[in-house]
Scaffold this motif. Structure first.
Motif, PDB file in Angstrom:
ATOM      1  N   LEU A   1      36.187  53.525  32.570  1.00 12.38           N
ATOM      2  CA  LEU A   1      35.621  54.860  32.759  1.00 12.38           C
ATOM      3  C   LEU A   1      36.572  55.946  32.263  1.00 12.38           C
ATOM      4  N   THR A   2      37.864  55.793  32.535  1.00 12.38           N
ATOM      5  CA  THR A   2      38.808  56.798  32.044  1.00 12.38           C
ATOM      6  C   THR A   2      38.893  56.760  30.525  1.00 12.38           C
ATOM      7  N   ALA A   3      38.828  55.564  29.958  1.00 10.44           N
ATOM      8  CA  ALA A   3      38.829  55.458  28.487  1.00 10.44           C
ATOM      9  C   ALA A   3      37.562  56.086  27.909  1.00 10.44           C
ATOM     10  N   LEU A   4      36.433  55.884  28.593  1.00  7.40           N
ATOM     11  CA  LEU A   4      35.174  56.488  28.146  1.00  7.40           C
ATOM     12  C   LEU A   4      35.267  58.006  28.200  1.00  7.40           C
ATOM     13  N   HIS A   5      35.839  58.522  29.302  1.00  6.94           N
ATOM     14  CA  HIS A   5      35.988  59.980  29.431  1.00  6.94           C
ATOM     15  C   HIS A   5      36.938  60.521  28.360  1.00  6.94           C
ATOM     16  N   ASP A   6      38.023  59.804  28.116  1.00  4.42           N
ATOM     17  CA  ASP A   6      38.970  60.244  27.091  1.00  4.42           C
ATOM     18  C   ASP A   6      38.309  60.253  25.713  1.00  4.42           C
ATOM     19  N   ARG A   7      37.599  59.170  25.395  1.00  3.68           N
ATOM     20  CA  ARG A   7      36.952  59.077  24.079  1.00  3.68           C
ATOM     21  C   ARG A   7      35.905  60.160  23.901  1.00  3.68           C
ATOM     22  N   ALA A   8      35.067  60.391  24.948  1.00  8.66           N
ATOM     23  CA  ALA A   8      34.009  61.395  24.842  1.00  8.66           C
ATOM     24  C   ALA A   8      34.585  62.803  24.750  1.00  8.66           C
ATOM     25  N   SER A   9      35.774  63.014  25.342  1.00 13.89           N
ATOM     26  CA  SER A   9      36.367  64.356  25.345  1.00 13.89           C
ATOM     27  C   SER A   9      36.863  64.783  23.977  1.00 13.89           C
TER      28      SER A   9
ATOM     29  N   ALA B   1      27.967  62.222  24.105  1.00 13.65           N
ATOM     30  CA  ALA B   1      29.345  62.243  24.587  1.00 13.65           C
ATOM     31  C   ALA B   1      29.463  63.106  25.836  1.00 13.65           C
ATOM     32  N   ARG B   2      28.819  64.257  25.833  1.00  6.16           N
ATOM     33  CA  ARG B   2      28.883  65.111  27.015  1.00  6.16           C
ATOM     34  C   ARG B   2      28.205  64.445  28.215  1.00  6.16           C
ATOM     35  N   LYS B   3      27.160  63.703  27.944  1.00  9.32           N
ATOM     36  CA  LYS B   3      26.424  63.037  29.021  1.00  9.32           C
ATOM     37  C   LYS B   3      27.298  61.973  29.697  1.00  9.32           C
ATOM     38  N   VAL B   4      27.929  61.106  28.911  1.00  7.88           N
ATOM     39  CA  VAL B   4      28.731  60.035  29.509  1.00  7.88           C
ATOM     40  C   VAL B   4      30.013  60.585  30.124  1.00  7.88           C
ATOM     41  N   LYS B   5      30.489  61.714  29.600  1.00 12.32           N
ATOM     42  CA  LYS B   5      31.704  62.320  30.145  1.00 12.32           C
ATOM     43  C   LYS B   5      31.498  62.669  31.624  1.00 12.32           C
ATOM     44  N   THR B   6      30.371  63.314  31.920  1.00 11.94           N
ATOM     45  CA  THR B   6      30.098  63.701  33.302  1.00 11.94           C
ATOM     46  C   THR B   6      29.761  62.490  34.162  1.00 11.94           C
TER      47      THR B   6
ATOM     48  N   LEU C   1      34.026  58.055  38.942  1.00 14.72           N
ATOM     49  CA  LEU C   1      35.446  58.078  39.285  1.00 14.72           C
ATOM     50  C   LEU C   1      35.713  58.883  40.550  1.00 14.72           C
ATOM     51  N   ALA C   2      34.878  59.908  40.813  1.00 18.74           N
ATOM     52  CA  ALA C   2      35.117  60.800  41.947  1.00 18.74           C
ATOM     53  C   ALA C   2      35.119  60.059  43.272  1.00 18.74           C
ATOM     54  N   ALA C   3      34.316  59.011  43.383  1.00 22.78           N
ATOM     55  CA  ALA C   3      34.242  58.273  44.645  1.00 22.78           C
ATOM     56  C   ALA C   3      35.394  57.299  44.805  1.00 22.78           C
ATOM     57  N   ALA C   4      36.130  57.040  43.702  1.00 23.18           N
ATOM     58  CA  ALA C   4      37.200  56.051  43.764  1.00 23.18           C
ATOM     59  C   ALA C   4      38.586  56.685  43.775  1.00 23.18           C
ATOM     60  N   ASP C   5      38.777  57.736  43.004  1.00 20.60           N
ATOM     61  CA  ASP C   5      40.108  58.359  42.882  1.00 20.60           C
ATOM     62  C   ASP C   5      39.913  59.860  42.789  1.00 20.60           C
ATOM     63  N   ARG C   6      39.876  60.516  43.949  1.00 18.58           N
ATOM     64  CA  ARG C   6      39.539  61.941  43.979  1.00 18.58           C
ATOM     65  C   ARG C   6      40.606  62.794  43.298  1.00 18.58           C
ATOM     66  N   ALA C   7      41.851  62.443  43.475  1.00 18.88           N
ATOM     67  CA  ALA C   7      42.919  63.255  42.889  1.00 18.88           C
ATOM     68  C   ALA C   7      42.848  63.208  41.368  1.00 18.88           C
ATOM     69  N   GLU C   8      42.719  62.029  40.804  1.00 23.01           N
ATOM     70  CA  GLU C   8      42.639  61.899  39.345  1.00 23.01           C
ATOM     71  C   GLU C   8      41.371  62.549  38.817  1.00 23.01           C
ATOM     72  N   THR C   9      40.283  62.383  39.552  1.00 26.94           N
ATOM     73  CA  THR C   9      39.029  62.997  39.112  1.00 26.94           C
ATOM     74  C   THR C   9      39.131  64.512  39.143  1.00 26.94           C
ATOM     75  N   ALA C  10      39.743  65.056  40.192  1.00 28.30           N
ATOM     76  CA  ALA C  10      39.916  66.502  40.268  1.00 28.30           C
ATOM     77  C   ALA C  10      40.744  67.012  39.096  1.00 28.30           C
ATOM     78  N   ARG C  11      41.797  66.270  38.730  1.00 25.91           N
ATOM     79  CA  ARG C  11      42.613  66.669  37.588  1.00 25.91           C
ATOM     80  C   ARG C  11      41.785  66.688  36.307  1.00 25.91           C
ATOM     81  N   ARG C  12      41.001  65.631  36.108  1.00 33.04           N
ATOM     82  CA  ARG C  12      40.197  65.538  34.891  1.00 33.04           C
ATOM     83  C   ARG C  12      39.080  66.592  34.890  1.00 33.04           C
ATOM     84  N   ALA C  13      38.444  66.782  36.039  1.00 28.78           N
ATOM     85  CA  ALA C  13      37.345  67.742  36.094  1.00 28.78           C
ATOM     86  C   ALA C  13      37.862  69.166  35.857  1.00 28.78           C
ATOM     87  N   GLU C  14      39.018  69.501  36.451  1.00 25.77           N
ATOM     88  CA  GLU C  14      39.556  70.839  36.230  1.00 25.77           C
ATOM     89  C   GLU C  14      39.929  71.029  34.760  1.00 25.77           C
TER      90      GLU C  14
END
Length: 885
Positions: A669-677, A690-695, A701-714
């Protein structure tokens, strides 16, 4: 007319002080009581002296006895909150007229007369947004279904077709633009600072298609030459400053005109086509002949303020209203029971158009998701009705997902059975036979029978019976003979007023896959016509894997005995995009429903993770489809399957599954987010995907690692150069308890403070948050200076979003239910149509576990006990409480 592209959204001279007295027993209108009108109005001339506070209207009606109706020497004219200031017959003061309730009765000897009536309107106080009303200094109309009677006494029914001539006069400073139906035939200026314009529509139309707009507007202009050589002037009218956000709407209009010629052979028939965007509007848009009036939400779009979904909605709604020019205007409805004649057919046409403009596979999944979210609950609840209803008290309550979305599915089944070429022959015959007429659903079905060569005798049940058929398919395999037998059983559940149902004709597309090769020997369409029947196929040495209801060939609830292994196989191997999506959805659904009873099923969760990992890695599918396959079922859909359901338990099970998948697939999922970004913004499919899979990656990821997701979302929010990325990131952040959440919400509001449509998003994002304090947030937002009860978009953004958020609405305290009941009671005197659309959320109490169900019923009873309710709300509440439903 479009009911706003939101499964829970809505389809007018009373102010708050004008609330109607408590009704007695509302009249019930029945389809079988239809009688043709005794008087016809072949021509009407309207003169408007325009003003925001006072508008004077003078109408001259040419009336004649209808030779096809029973003779009646009294002309019955519908009115709503009107008084006749002047009434003439053939130039002389009328005699012997009387009022019956809101309606005017005028005795007329002989067969033909000229009737002149003057009425005075007060647009500024018309908070119902029906008839003629004011919106930010502009005058506009909304007449479907029964709004014209708020402008002028008239036989306000769709089978009275008239040619309209309209003359408007108003202050040229306040109303520099004067628009109506048809083509402008004359204009001029007067010395007193007023100016005038005359518009003539040569095509007979019912009063619900009348339209008028007057205000300070600017236009994006273009042109289109029809296949017959007619040059059409096109204009999209908006307020000054909004014109830069109309390019996509204009392009969608031109594409719609071209597509309708190529696919349905329908050519535009006037020299002018105008669209006007209005900020205060109950519905999504309105197809008035030659002058479409739109909610601004479905016209204004640019990358900074509109998401990809908004761009799709603009394209779809512009297409929908344009396609109505034939499927609704040139051929209209005989009566309102036939509403699906125009709406179901036109929804199918706009779905086909959008599929051709983008991805057919993704569009099909989106349409089915909306059907399941809105129409399936309607079909299984107290408000269930056939696509051609048998009775109503308030017609605005029948602008429903059943009439629109299920209506489209019913006509799609005809197309499936006939094939595209034969279906086109049937539609051509329908338009040929009924051009210029007010037709019925039966007329459409008969044209399909005759033009496409179908026998639709049994198929008419789809127009007569409510309820979603439940179809069970059981497969057996005989190793000795190599034969496969499918036993198909169907049952149509009881619905209010229809306890016993007949078997429905169902075209069921299937394929039988070889498990070893991952292929099948061809798609078959089974014609199901009985409660139980069997189908046999040979040549299978091993048991095949059944893929059923491919392409969602019928609007049914399908049950199969597929194992988790079968579903995992289909999720990886099915060559039908919808069937692949459906296999994953069934795996999700089994896990989520089972988890609320007995906890997680570890082998199934592992299979789901494996299947989703394959989806992420599969290079044979594009990101638009990948984004669909990564979505878990919505809670409101699961409630339908789990009834009686504990919505919060379902929510918690869904969050646990998201956390499991987010953890198991974190690297992918992080690789997918990185690639789509890394994909640059554009409106092409690759960038949109790309925008669709990014979100979607952030959501998991938000349900598994909130801190990392918050960093990526911000980071995604701050780097965003478009609304899709910015809103997607903010929506994820709104559910996280992190300091940046409040900062980003404040930034979003400040950035778009002057844009009403984006501030609607700001309200909706907070109301949809999966947080324990979301109800507190909604109450606070209701007191925000930007919130108003008089704008339907703003009310829906906050309260409809909250009602659609099961975590908030079904809070164990019952607070969510009370908030919706409070809203209905406050909103009903202001805008009954919008208020009534909130009642069904409480009316779904039968699907909910007993404790919450009792609280929902209590709030319905509180609404019902109110001294004064509109017909709109009273009908919905009464049916929702009915113990026999």
């Amino acid at each position: 007319m479009d009911i706003a592209r939101n499964p829970a959204s809505i389809p007018g001279n009373a102010s708050l002080a004008d609330a109607a007295p408590e009704p007695t027993a509302p009249d019930t209108i029945r389809r079988l009581d239809y009688q043709p009108p005794a008087w016809l109005v072949p021509d009407i001339a309207l003169e408007f002296d325009l003003g925001i506070e006072l508008t004077k209207v003078r109408a001259t009606l040419t009336v004649r006895q209808n030779p096809d109706a029973a003779r009646d020497q009294t002309l019955h004219l519908c009115g709503d909150n009107l008084a006749a200031m002047d009434l003439l017959v053939d130039g002389n003061p009328a005699e012997g007229w009387s009022m019956s309730g809101s309606n005017l009765l005028l005795p007329l000897p002989g067969d033909a007369h000229e009737v002149t009536i003057e009425t005075h309107l007060h647009p500024a106080t018309n908070s119902q947004l029906m008839g003629l009303y004011a919106s930010n200094g502009m005058l506009c109309t909304q007449c479907e279904a029964e709004g014209f009677r708020r402008i002028m006494f008239f036989p306000d029914r769709p089978d009275v077709l008239s040619r309209y001539t309209v003359r408007m006069k108003g202050d040229r400073g306040a109303f520099p633009i004067l628009l109506s139906n048809g083509d402008m035939t004359a204009s001029g200026e007067d010395e007193d600072g007023t100016h005038w314009a005359e518009w003539t529509d040569p095509w007979p139309k019912p009063s619900y298609l009348f339209a008028l707009v007057a205000g300070d507007l600017v236009a994006r202009r273009d042109g289109f030459t029809t296949m017959g050589g007619r040059k059409v002037d096109l204009a999209v009218w908006v307020r000054p400053g909004d014109e830069d956000r109309t390019e996509h709407a204009m392009r969608s209009l031109i594409n719609s005109m071209k597509w309708d010629e190529e696919v349905f052979g329908r050519e535009y028939d006037l020299d002018t086509f105008n669209i006007v965007a209005v900020s205060d509007f109950n519905m999504g848009a309105m197809e008035n002949k030659g002058l479409n009036i739109f909610n601004t939400r479905y016209i204004l779009a640019d990358p900074d303020t509109a998401t990809d979904g908004d761009f799709d909605a603009v394209e779809g709604v512009v297409g929908h209203e344009y396609f109505h020019n034939w499927s609704g205007n040139r051929v209209t409805c005989r009566d309102w029971f036939q509403l699906s004649l125009k709406e179901g057919f036109t929804v199918l046409r706009d779905q086909m158009f959008s599929a051709d403009m983008g991805s057919e596979a993704v569009k099909r999944i989106e349409d089915v998701r909306i059907l399941r979210a809105a129409q399936f609950p309607e079909d299984s609840g107290p408000l269930a009705h056939p696509i051609r209803p048998d009775s109503y008290q308030e017609i605005s309550n029948f602008y429903t997902a059943t009439v629109y979305n299920k209506g489209a599915e019913v006509i799609r089944m005809m197309r499936t059975m006939a094939g595209p070429e034969k279906f086109r022959q049937g539609s051509d015959l329908y338009f040929q036979r009924h051009d210029g007429e007010a037709a019925t659903c039966e007329d459409f079905v008969k044209a399909m029978e005759d033009g496409a060569g179908l026998d639709l005798s049994q198929f008419r049940l789809w127009y007569e019976q409510a309820g979603t058929p439940r179809v069970n398919v059981a497969m057996t395999h005989d190793a000795g003979s190599g034969k496969v037998t499918l036993e198909v059983k169907q049952q149509v559940p009881a619905t209010p007023g229809q306890p016993v149902k007949k078997p429905m004709p169902i075209p069921l597309k299937i394929a039988l896959f070889d498990r070893g090769t991952g292929t099948h020997d061809g798609e078959r369409t089974l014609q199901i016509t009985k409660a139980s029947e069997t189908f046999t196929f040979g040549g299978f040495a091993q048991p095949p894997v059944l893929s059923a209801n491919r392409g969602f060939s019928a609007p049914i609830q399908l049950e199969t005995e597929a194992s988790d292994a079968d579903l995992t196989f289909l999720a990886a191997s099915d060559d039908d995009s919808f069937a692949r999506y459906e296999a994953l959805q069934q795996l999700f659904t089994r896990e989520l429903l089972g988890a609320t009873d007995s906890g997680p099923n570890e082998p199934r969760r592992a299979a789901i993770a494996e299947a989703m990992g394959a989806v992420i890695d599969d290079t044979a599918i594009d990101d638009m489809m990948r984004g669909e396959l990564l979505m878990l079922p919505a809670i409101n859909f699961l409630i339908e399957l789990a009834a009686p359901a504990d919505p919060v338990a379902l929510h918690e099970a869904r969050e646990r599954l998201k956390a499991y998948l987010g953890t198991r697939l974190r690297g992918r999922l992080t690789a997918l987010h990185d690639r789509a970004s890394t994909v640059a913004y554009s409106l092409d499919a690759a960038s949109r995907g790309a925008r669709k899979v990014k979100t979607q990656a952030l959501i998991l990821l938000a349900a598994a690692d909130r801190a990392e997701t918050a960093r990526r979302a911000e980071a995604q929010y701050r780097a965003a150069d478009n609304m899709t990325d910015r809103q997607g990131a903010l929506a994820v952040m709104s559910g996280l308890d992190v300091p940046a959440r409040g900062e980003l919400l404040a930034d979003f509001h400040a950035r778009y403070a002057d844009n009403a449509l984006v501030i609607d998003k700001w309200f909706a994002i907070q109301a949809s948050a999966l947080r324990s304090d979301v109800l507190d947030a909604v109450e606070t937002l209701a007191g925000h200076e930007d919130f108003t009860m008089k704008n339907p978009n703003r009310v829906r953004a906050l309260y409809m979003t909250m009602a659609g958020n099961p975590f908030a609405f079904h809070d164990a305290s019952g607070r969510g239910y009370r908030m919706i009941a409070d809203l209905v009671l406050k909103l009903d005197p202001i805008n009954p149509q919008t208020a009534a659309r909130f009642v069904p959320w409480l009316g779904r109490w039968r699907k909910i576990e007993p404790v919450r169900a009792a609280m929902m019923r209590e709030q319905l009873s509180r609404i019902a006990a109110a001294r004064s309710l509109s017909k709109d709300v009273r009908e919905q509440v009464t049916k929702s409480l009915d113990a026999s439903a």
